[in-house]
Design an enzyme around this catalytic site. Sequence first.
Site, PDB file in Angstrom:
ATOM      1  CG  ASN A  60     -30.698   9.861   4.801  1.00 50.93           C
ATOM      2  OD1 ASN A  60     -30.728   9.704   3.583  1.00 50.93           O
ATOM      3  ND2 ASN A  60     -29.832  10.656   5.402  1.00 50.93           N
TER       4      ASN A  60
ATOM      5  NE  ARG B 201     -30.778  13.493   2.174  1.00 48.01           N
ATOM      6  CZ  ARG B 201     -29.626  13.053   1.661  1.00 48.01           C
ATOM      7  NH1 ARG B 201     -29.262  11.802   1.821  1.00 48.01           N
ATOM      8  NH2 ARG B 201     -28.855  13.851   0.974  1.00 48.01           N
TER       9      ARG B 201
ATOM     10  CG  HIS C 163     -25.128  18.198   0.241  1.00 48.96           C
ATOM     11  ND1 HIS C 163     -23.962  18.394  -0.461  1.00 48.96           N
ATOM     12  CD2 HIS C 163     -25.260  16.854   0.370  1.00 48.96           C
ATOM     13  CE1 HIS C 163     -23.414  17.227  -0.746  1.00 48.96           C
ATOM     14  NE2 HIS C 163     -24.186  16.272  -0.268  1.00 48.96           N
TER      15      HIS C 163
ATOM     16  NE  ARG D  17     -21.376  12.450  -6.383  1.00 46.99           N
ATOM     17  CZ  ARG D  17     -22.206  12.914  -5.462  1.00 46.99           C
ATOM     18  NH1 ARG D  17     -23.017  13.899  -5.763  1.00 46.99           N
ATOM     19  NH2 ARG D  17     -22.224  12.415  -4.251  1.00 46.99           N
TER      20      ARG D  17
ATOM     21  CD  GLU E 202     -27.856  15.258   5.523  1.00 47.21           C
ATOM     22  OE1 GLU E 202     -28.322  15.574   4.432  1.00 47.21           O
ATOM     23  OE2 GLU E 202     -26.979  14.386   5.665  1.00 47.21           O
TER      24      GLU E 202
END
Lengths: 356, 404
Positions: free
Chosen positions: B7, B86, B175, B237, B384
């Site tokens: 990842n 990923r 996501h 963000r 994940e």
Amino acid sequence: MNIMTLNLISSRVHYHFFPSGHFESQWSGCMENAHGFEDWRIGLAELRQRTQNGGHTTEAIGVRLVHGGSTFRNPWLVTAETEVELQSLSAEAPLHIPATIELIRAIRETYCNVPLFLFFETSFFADMPERECHYALDVNSLGMPNLRRYGYHGLFHEAACAMARDCSHKQGFCFPERCLSICLETRPEIVAVDGIQPVMVSSGTTPLEGLPGQTTAGELDAGIVMKLVRKKKWGPEQINHALTMESGLSGIAGRPVRLDEVLESDDPSLRLARDVFRHRLLLACGSGIAVLGGLDAIIFSGRYAPSAHYLGPWLQERLKRAYQGRSELVIHEYTLSHGIDRILADQIRWRPILNS
Amino acid sequence: MNILVCNCGSSSLKYRLLTMPEENEISSGEAQRIGPVTSEPARIVHREGDRETVHPMDLATHQQAFHEILSLLAKGGKRPDALGHRVVHGGRLFEQPAVITPTVFEALRQVRELAPLHNPPAIDLIEECQTRYASLPQVAVFDTAFHTTIPEHARQYALPLDLVQELNIRKYGFHGTSHQYVAEEAAKMAGIPMAEFNAVSCHLGSGGASLCAISKGRSIENTMGYTPLQGLVMSTRCGDLDPAIVMKLLSLYSGDMDRIEDVLNRRSGVLGLSGASADIRDILGNWDAATSRNNRFQKTLQIYLWRIRKYLGAYLTLAGPVQAIIFTDTIGENVSLVRSVVCANQNYFGVCLDEKSNRELKQLPGDISQAGSPVRILVVATNEELAIARQVFRTLSLNNEVKH
């Protein structure tokens, strides 16, 4: 009281005259090919003459203004100082305020001693909670300390909510505390109203954000605007033109369309535009219910309010589907059919503060 | 079969070696501070069972970090049989996990710039593995793939059609791997088949965050959009923004796009609002200050929570009636106050939170809803890497490339 209402839209002045005792305007029109102070002064002189020829005297004038910033939080009786106060807002609405000031000058010169009232679309939102008004930006370091979210159909929402309260009282229902006010205009807007206080609005610091309009994009990922700069090499004016004139429901349909046409038509070529609009509206309604903690009434207004006949049942069905509360759910529905001119005239007629 | 999941972040590489289909973890870790020299040395934090070791070393690239990770695994007598990568953004080209072949790799090059911080290191690592470890099958798993079921009317922006087609503009959603994983786990907890499961998944990370509306087990909306910038208030963000503000910034900064991107991606959100920290836990940690009047922390917290609450209501309406709300990732799993505030006074949707269970939740997964609440409120740890390993195993099985 004989009332004249004036509405400046894209440098064209729309007028309506309400003689005393008439709730609807008895004559109306638009000053064609009139741009700027001198043209408007001539046009207004013709209006005054027409009024006099009909045996009337204008006793009050109401003007609709889109942007009042944080200065104009209420309807405003124009005085000698008003021009200076408006000028302080020019940077916030550079296309709108300077033209408005010229129109006010022309009115005051033509109708010297007639009371002139300004009604701001943003006033209704003056006390909206900070958490709704602000973007997740460091506005001070960006040099935009006054940046905040406004609503742009405050006059419609305020009148529609007052009408709903009045109707519910006459029908013997409880006062609708938690309302979703949906203004179906070319740039549609939804507001969540708690009591008489707006707590959420779909529009942003400009009317571009929010629900998609007839030609306006509505909500967008900021990354898309940056993509347009990088890939298309567009500047702010080109982007603004594309997002405000060529987008929205017309952009999706691939041809100019009206909101009511999209909502009411079975035309398969409008299906995607209709589904996009309904989807965004449903999401906004869900947000409104969450911030209100429930829902008592949905209120429609705006020039396309008759489309509520099509939109209302669909919306009610979807909102009821999500309901899992314990008591029986009742959502009242109201539609305000008045135009903006009638709303301005009513404000002058009924606001004691203005009549005093 | 041992599957090594990679990842890649912009300056990190998280990894986990799992035996599949048993789902046993053999080892895991993270290469940190990859790239230019920083104030602290680069290192690999390596875990096997309960034992954690830290290995400081120069890590100029993700490729170099990967070789060092393989060396660490080899020292413990472990080696992978397959690799899972990923990839954050698969664009329109990748709607499913993809076994890497020369053709697939060429397609990956085309989506490289869709996520400029995350896609390039992952794609560069895939290329390196193709060259140096050609015998290892590789599968790319895309964060956007779960969201390919978002219906057309929800993914469509109201822009001119020619522009949409030319620039492939649409809501992609992100996501996805996490939302899918926690939704599957939550469906199991609720005893409802995934194909009948309606839920709102709240992936609230300390960096990025998004909500996902799930209907009949499929994603139908995500708060992120064409890019991961849209939606909730995140650490740095801005989330949702009036497009006119970007135009204003364009004029203000004379068209300097690097500066605008920097402002909106790295200097906004919780950091921009608070002026102090990008981590909402720091704001919550100073709760007294945050609740005092006229405080910048108070405003930060209110805006952060308000945005989640609005989207939660929107998605409860869209996917309604839902059976569960799921909280996951750093904030969603660990900060009870966030769960409490966003679920408060949502009786319309049948959301009844048990404050005591919420406050005292120690072990995950957990159920923090009141007995009899029509909507179950579940806190599920995201994983994940395990989700990617499952997809890699499934994909290789379908391609008959699994060796037990």
